[in-house]
Design an enzyme around this catalytic site. Structure first.
Site, PDB file in Angstrom:
ATOM      1  N   HIS A 283       0.710  -1.580   0.258  1.00 45.12           N
ATOM      2  CA  HIS A 283       0.106  -0.014   0.332  1.00 45.12           C
ATOM      3  C   HIS A 283       0.906   1.401   0.137  1.00 45.12           C
ATOM      4  O   HIS A 283       0.750   2.303   0.529  1.00 45.12           O
ATOM      5  CB  HIS A 283      -0.717   0.145   1.332  1.00 45.12           C
ATOM      6  N   ASP A 343      -0.651  -4.930   6.305  1.00 44.04           N
ATOM      7  CA  ASP A 343      -1.506  -6.219   5.316  1.00 44.04           C
ATOM      8  C   ASP A 343      -1.216  -5.549   3.672  1.00 44.04           C
ATOM      9  O   ASP A 343      -0.789  -5.696   3.007  1.00 44.04           O
ATOM     10  CB  ASP A 343      -3.180  -5.486   5.496  1.00 44.04           C
ATOM     11  N   GLU A 344      -1.838  -6.811   3.597  1.00 41.94           N
ATOM     12  CA  GLU A 344      -2.012  -7.150   1.781  1.00 41.94           C
ATOM     13  C   GLU A 344      -0.794  -7.520   1.297  1.00 41.94           C
ATOM     14  O   GLU A 344      -1.002  -6.210   0.219  1.00 41.94           O
ATOM     15  CB  GLU A 344      -3.243  -6.466   1.354  1.00 41.94           C
ATOM     16  N   VAL A 345       0.171  -7.868   1.471  1.00 38.65           N
ATOM     17  CA  VAL A 345       1.554  -7.370   1.120  1.00 38.65           C
ATOM     18  C   VAL A 345       1.636  -8.731  -0.357  1.00 38.65           C
ATOM     19  O   VAL A 345       1.388  -9.801  -0.185  1.00 38.65           O
ATOM     20  CB  VAL A 345       3.000  -7.968   1.924  1.00 38.65           C
TER      21      VAL A 345
END
EC number: 3.2.1.52
Lengths: 548, 548
Positions: A283, A343-345
């Site tokens: 992100h 988050d969400e790597v």
């Protein structure tokens, strides 16, 4: 509005009435107390007192640690005067009663005087609310006087909000408040709202307005998801290129240091903590525009493809940059918590990069990229720990982490059995914030407020100790489809449903049908206060929204 | 914004450019013309002309049937001046150019003069737009001049809207318009938006604002679903009790005669028809409060239960009342159409009532209550026909009706195979309005705009004659969950997607991916104009919504 009309009044029957009311409350039969979220204990009678704006005063109790000059309470008195008397537009009123005249006749009014007397144990007027601030307060409304007692000024703010909601107008516009006794405190310490100012820029005014509305529902944490892939609006003192190159516009779509101070100050005055999030290593696309060599160059067919992935965890310069950035952030944002994201790597870019792969070998990570992510996050956690900050991470970090003991607070956000995850985190001895059931950015009919109301954060198998580790919950308003045009009606009053879950006693507030008329009432109060809160169902408010 | 930058400019290559552009347009490769809904033919070049608010004028062509003093156009010039130059706040400007000075030097400005010259064939300045009003216009933008030609003033309004959307600002705030040729007309004659002011009361300001936004998307019918079960806000001259007893509040939640005139006038000035709906015999609970003996008393166990059902079709007094009410309505609302409703009639109350059953026997309807409903609707249709009004009914009436020839216009609203119903109605030789695919009151992510865009109203098997009977479509904004707090972001820009479907050529506008950037641009224009239109996806507008 705000009146219990089913119980007869009268001096001699009052103790009886109180008992009856107490029973009614405990049976959950309270329908229109007019206070949202519901206080822990509320005893009210039909005996009512007339309030006149010309003879209404706030004052500090003799024993109060805070006295006139206390910035937080002085300003709150101003605000709540206007909220209590919305029809009273004359500017000629005195905030404080002249104590010498208290029992005498007032020169300009024949109305009976009414004073709200506030007393706090600690003079924390110039500080900031923090994770251990007490928000407990006691409020008693008698003839001519209300007594509000709290440990801290933050608790006094909660009590003022409650008092303002107790006041109602009859059909002729006269103001009344009923004899009432309230003992109140929040069920959870952490009651947050996340705003995302990266996917869409929110003008500072929109943030301030949200803080106002948060105070009305007793939220106490503004989680500022300030930067993300699409834009970097935070204007850093140390790295001005981050916003000048990474914001949607370098002048009009940024938060200057002065903007940030304004937000923090506005929040403080309402007893709201500002929790900044600088989410990494994923992100972060917008970060790369103003900070060369920070993001991982992705490779295709053995050569750089020109695109970039997450922050590059294999370069020492990365950690130097992050330490410098967080040093600034830790000063700019006074709260003791910092949200580190995590988050969400997406591992595909790391996988494609030969230097990252070589680093993996050197570190002995094999081909397990979760180890690389854990390595990165551990470094960031250490950086913030050294700055005396408590770090919050999204659940992904907990899921992949081996040395969980270095973590402090985990925010659970994924769908599915979120209570399973809450349980796992609590079992590991870490603090938990629950966000999964409160993703309000997903539009839906307003009547799905009940979905946000019927959430039971502690309904997992665990010890009392483990349940205490659930420090609260958070409403998330992600920005894909939300900006200042639709933020307010999408947030309110649905967020208020979550607010009651986080503040009030679960047993007293588990019934949707009984909450419905109370939430409808409260929503009309929000509209009256200029908050564009959308309707729950067919019906009307006495004063409709006029701010077209 | 608004510029085709892929085609090189230059005096001698222009004819070539035009051809190429025409081809591009026909291939559907237009991405950023900046006009929404897309005109039928648009040819533009990169040659641009600077516009200065100090030297910008509207004027009437020498041959124009309407001249200065034409209320509709004079007022439109005022509005569009402000819309074209949103940054220009000085009040010192002349609306009309002084024709004698046209070729001379202007006293206060060195800027080159630019005049929009408007010519219309008919002087319909003082009339109302109607079902057969031409909205066709031709617009040519040259150096120093734009020529706008239309049959009616209503067509000229559409052309002014288009011109205003052609003007753009560069990064320094200067205004420009490109050389452009447009021939334009609507695909469908009827392009409506329904607002429901019964389930929630909408302040007049909210309606006026919606009319403004409608004009920006070239909608031309405001379908005012003014009364329904929950409330009767229309203040009738003949039957004042209807609103004094049936409105949410008899003073604050009503539309006075003056309010209604204001709405009709505001709409007229924007070329928008106001189509009132007085839905019956169902959806009339609120009517019963102010009009005794109008609704059917429901029976339970042989005695009246105290509840009421649809309008009582068995009493002569019913038809007398309806004739009197519609006589008033037909005068108050000048449009030649009246919507009679007729949807969702629940037969259970009629069935329970012995007098209604006796009437059924007397009329020879047996136990077929659809015959009773058809009998009622036929009476109402006859009442409005006698008042020289064309009636619209919801599809239910068509479905149950035996003598369909008495019907005129049928509005299709049910889900499922709505084109099957469109086909049936057209086959019966009746005119059709399609609403089913455009129920925008159902909240959803903004990105479902594409669902409202990819609607093909004529994709049914039928003759050319039958397809011509599909006179248009309508966006419905029912009020269960909508009031002034969330109306605008829920309506815009999703309604604009429907607007392009109803105005533009289907072949040129069938591709969602190509519409997306254009709609994003247009949405930012709406925001700039103060319309709280919600975002389609991640991104930003140059000027964000500030009206918090």
């Amino acid at each position: 509005m705000g009146v219990m009309s089913t119980v007869s009044s009268g001096q001699h029957t009052r103790p009886m009435c109180y008992l009856l009311l107490l029973m009614i409350l405990q049976l959950g039969l309270h329908t229109a107390e007019g206070v949202w979220p519901l206080p822990q204990t509320l005893i009210s009678s039909t005996e009512r007192f007339h309030l006149s704006p010309q003879a209404f005063y706030f004052g500090y109790g003799r024993q109060s640690a805070a006295q006139q000059g206390c910035s937080v309470l002085d300003a709150a008195f101003m605000r709540y005067f206007a909220l209590i008397f919305p029809d009273y537009t004359s500017g000629r009123w005195n905030l404080f009663s002249d104590k010498n005249e208290k029992d005498g006749t007032l020169p300009f009014s024949v109305d009976k005087q009414f004073t709200v007397e506030v007393s706090v144990d600690h003079n924390d007027c110039d500080g900031y609310p923090n994770e251990s601030s007490s928000e407990r307060y006691n409020l008693s409304v008698f003839s001519g006087r209300a007594s509000l007692k709290a440990v801290t000024v933050w608790g006094a703010l909660r009590g003022l909000e409650t008092f303002s909601q107790l006041v109602y107008q009859d059909d002729f516009g006269s103001y009344f408040v009923n004899k009432t006794d309230i003992e109140d405190f929040p069920r959870f310490q952490f009651r947050g709202i996340l705003l995302d100012t990266s996917r869409h820029y929110l003008p500072v005014q929109a943030i301030l307005k949200t803080l106002d509305a948060m105070a009305y529902s007793k939220f106490n944490v503004f989680h500022w998801h300030i930067v993300d892939d699409p834009s970097f609006p935070y204007q850093s003192r140390t790295f001005p290129d981050l916003s000048s190159k990474g914001a949607f516009h370098p002048m009009t779509h940024i938060y200057t240091q002065s903007d940030v101070r304004r937000v923090i100050s506005h929040a403080r005055m309402r007893g709201i903590r500002v929790l900044p999030e600088f989410d990494s290593p994923g992100h972060t696309k917008s970060w790369g525009k103003g900070q060369p060599d920070l993001l991982t160059p992705c490779y295709k067919g053995g050569i750089p493809s020109g695109t970039f992935g997450p922050i590059n965890p294999a370069l020492p310069s990365t950690y130097h940059f992050m330490a410098t950035l967080f040093k600034e952030v830790s000063v700019v944002f006074p709260d003791s918590y910092i949200h580190l994201g995590g988050d969400e790597v997406d591992f595909s870019c790391w996988k494609s990069n030969p230097y990252v792969r070589a680093f993996m070998q050197k570190m002995g990570f094999g081909s397990d990229f979760t180890k690389l992510e854990a390595f990165y996050m551990e470094n960031i956690v250490n950086i913030t720990s050294a700055l005396n900050k408590t770090s919050i991470v999204w659940q992904d970090v907990f899921d992949y982490h081996e040395r969980r003991s270095s973590l402090s607070v985990v925010e659970v956000w994924r769908e599915g059995c979120y209570l399973c995850e809450v349980r796992r985190v609590a079992k590991a001895g870490l603090r938990v914030i629950l966000a999964s059931p409160w993703y309000l950015d997903l539009a839906g009919p307003t009547h799905n407020w009940a979905r946000y109301y019927t959430v039971w954060p502690l309904a997992f198998k665990g010890t009392e100790e483990q349940k205490k580790l659930v420090i609260g919950g958070e409403v998330c308003m992600w920005g894909e489809y939300v900006d200042a045009t639709n933020l307010t009606p999408r947030l309110w009053p649905r967020a208020s449903a979550a607010a009651e879950r986080l503040w009030s006693d679960e047993k007293q507030t588990s019934n949707v049908d009984m909450a419905f008329p109370r939430l409808q009432d409260f929503r009309c109060k929000l509209v009256r206060r200029g908050i564009q809160a959308e309707p729950l169902y067919v019906g009307h408010c006495k004063q409709e929204y006029q701010g077209i």
